[in-house]
Write a protein that holds these residues in place. Structure first.
Motif, short mmCIF file in Angstrom:
data_model
loop_
_atom_site.label_atom_id
_atom_site.label_comp_id
_atom_site.label_asym_id
_atom_site.label_seq_id
_atom_site.Cartn_x
_atom_site.Cartn_y
_atom_site.Cartn_z
N UNK A 1 0.96 -1.20 0.03
CA UNK A 1 0.09 0.05 -0.12
C UNK A 1 0.94 1.22 0.11
N UNK A 2 1.67 1.19 0.90
CA UNK A 2 2.60 2.55 1.02
C UNK A 2 3.76 2.64 -0.47
N UNK A 3 4.14 1.53 -0.90
CA UNK A 3 5.30 1.74 -1.74
C UNK A 3 4.52 1.95 -3.16
N UNK A 4 3.43 1.50 -3.49
CA UNK A 4 2.69 1.63 -4.84
C UNK A 4 2.36 3.12 -4.70
N UNK A 5 2.00 3.76 -3.62
CA UNK A 5 1.59 5.28 -3.83
C UNK A 5 2.62 5.97 -3.99
N UNK A 6 3.64 5.91 -2.98
CA UNK A 6 4.87 6.63 -3.54
C UNK A 6 5.66 6.45 -4.69
N UNK A 7 5.67 5.15 -5.30
CA UNK A 7 6.13 4.99 -6.79
C UNK A 7 5.05 5.62 -7.77
N UNK A 8 3.99 5.57 -7.48
CA UNK A 8 3.17 5.90 -8.67
C UNK A 8 3.28 7.44 -8.82
N UNK A 9 3.50 8.15 -7.65
CA UNK A 9 3.81 9.48 -7.84
C UNK A 9 5.15 9.91 -8.42
N UNK A 10 6.22 9.20 -7.82
CA UNK A 10 7.32 9.33 -8.38
C UNK A 10 7.62 9.21 -9.66
N UNK A 11 6.78 8.17 -10.43
CA UNK A 11 6.84 7.98 -11.77
C UNK A 11 5.97 8.82 -12.83
N UNK A 12 5.05 9.83 -11.85
CA UNK A 12 4.12 10.62 -12.44
C UNK A 12 2.97 9.61 -13.43
N UNK A 13 2.62 8.63 -12.69
CA UNK A 13 1.63 7.87 -13.16
C UNK A 13 0.37 8.63 -13.15
#
Length: 301
Positions: A212-224
């Motif tokens: 839950x945490x990593x998917x939120x942080x990573x989607x934002x970092x990749x500009x998804x």
């Protein structure tokens, strides 16, 4: 439009993965956007380089090409730690030492024979360790040797304060869903977070983070901008929308698609090696024929 495919290199890709990757890839291409690949390898005990190499080979065989160097979660532990530190410093997390057996026993004790409420992560946590959370000052450093759960009640109050600052006229968090299963604007409520989700784990002792945490942080970092994934993850989306609000991150559009199933109607599991992409390649299928079959039926041949 920026979409992504985020497999875990813990086994072979199967037809369900191919279906999800194809939808995300084709949506981005249709809009002249970008399709990204993310390797979700936070489970260091099960992730294997050979599985990562095979999944990339399978995607290339399917004609699915990504537009940037893949992001690898194992390289991003500092980013997850920073997000956890932020939430911890705002009294939104507490340590939990409960095992699955502890939780099952706690849920069955008050009303024997009554089935517990099932949330996105299984039975909704009864809050056993919440009472032992640290209080007062000095606030201790974030512990790293236990699970960390979000205090959903405190998180709701934090969200309410943030939304009032934004001059919103209601509390409920919402997201836009474009998938075929729940199209439209999906709203949430305080009660649904407490009753149907509860205090979910945001950092597992053995991983240092959680899905839950990593998917939120990573989607934002990749500009998804558009998250494409299976319908089985729809119920987890309110957790992600909540975390986006708490962490000050944008909420993308969500597209939850239907799942590929076997002839008996059962969804494919990752351990179902007989439905792996490699097995169809070895059997002489072409990528075009395999994808055409999925488009037409969503049933594994």
């Amino acid at each position: 439009m920026i979409t992504r495919f985020a497999p875990s290199p813990t086994g072979p890709l199967h037809l369900g993965h191919a279906w999800s990757a194809m939808i995300a890839h084709d949506m981005a291409r249709a809009e002249g956007g970008s399709f990204l690949l993310r390797i979700e390898d936070i489970d260091r005990q099960r992730a294997r380089p050979e599985w990562e190499a095979q999944l990339k080979d399978d995607l290339n065989w399917l004609g699915i090409v990504w537009d940037a160097e893949p992001m690898r979660q194992s390289d991003r532990m500092d980013a997850y730690g920073a997000a956890l530190d932020d939430l911890w410093s705002r009294f939104l997390l507490y340590p939990c030492t409960c095992s699955r057996r502890d939780i099952a026993e706690a849920l069955s004790a008050p009303q024997e024979g009554v089935e517990p409420t099932l949330g996105p992560d299984g039975p909704v946590y009864p809050g056993t360790c919440r009472a032992d959370a640290p209080t007062g000052y000095p606030w201790p450093p974030r512990p790293e040797d236990v699970h960390l759960r979000i205090d959903m009640n405190v998180a709701q109050m934090a969200c309410e304060h943030m939304i009032l600052q934004d001059q919103a006229d209601h509390w409920g968090l919402s997201f836009l869903e474009t998938g075929p299963l729940h199209p439209g604007t999906v709203a949430t409520s305080r009660d649904s977070y407490l009753r149907d989700i509860g205090d979910v784990v945001l950092a597992r002792r053995e991983f240092g983070t959680s899905y839950h945490l990593s998917v939120v942080v990573d989607d934002a970092a990749q500009g998804v901008t558009h998250v494409v994934r299976g319908g089985d993850l729809f119920e987890a989306t309110p957790i992600h929308v909540l975390l986006q609000r708490l962490l000050g991150l944008p909420t993308p559009v969500y597209h939850h698609h239907d799942l590929v199933r076997d002839g008996a109607g059962k969804r494919l599991a990752k351990r179902d090696d007989a439905r792996s992409i490699a097995s169809y390649r070895d059997a002489g299928w072409s990528a075009e024929a395999l994808l055409a079959h999925l488009r037409e039926s969503r049933v594994a041949p």
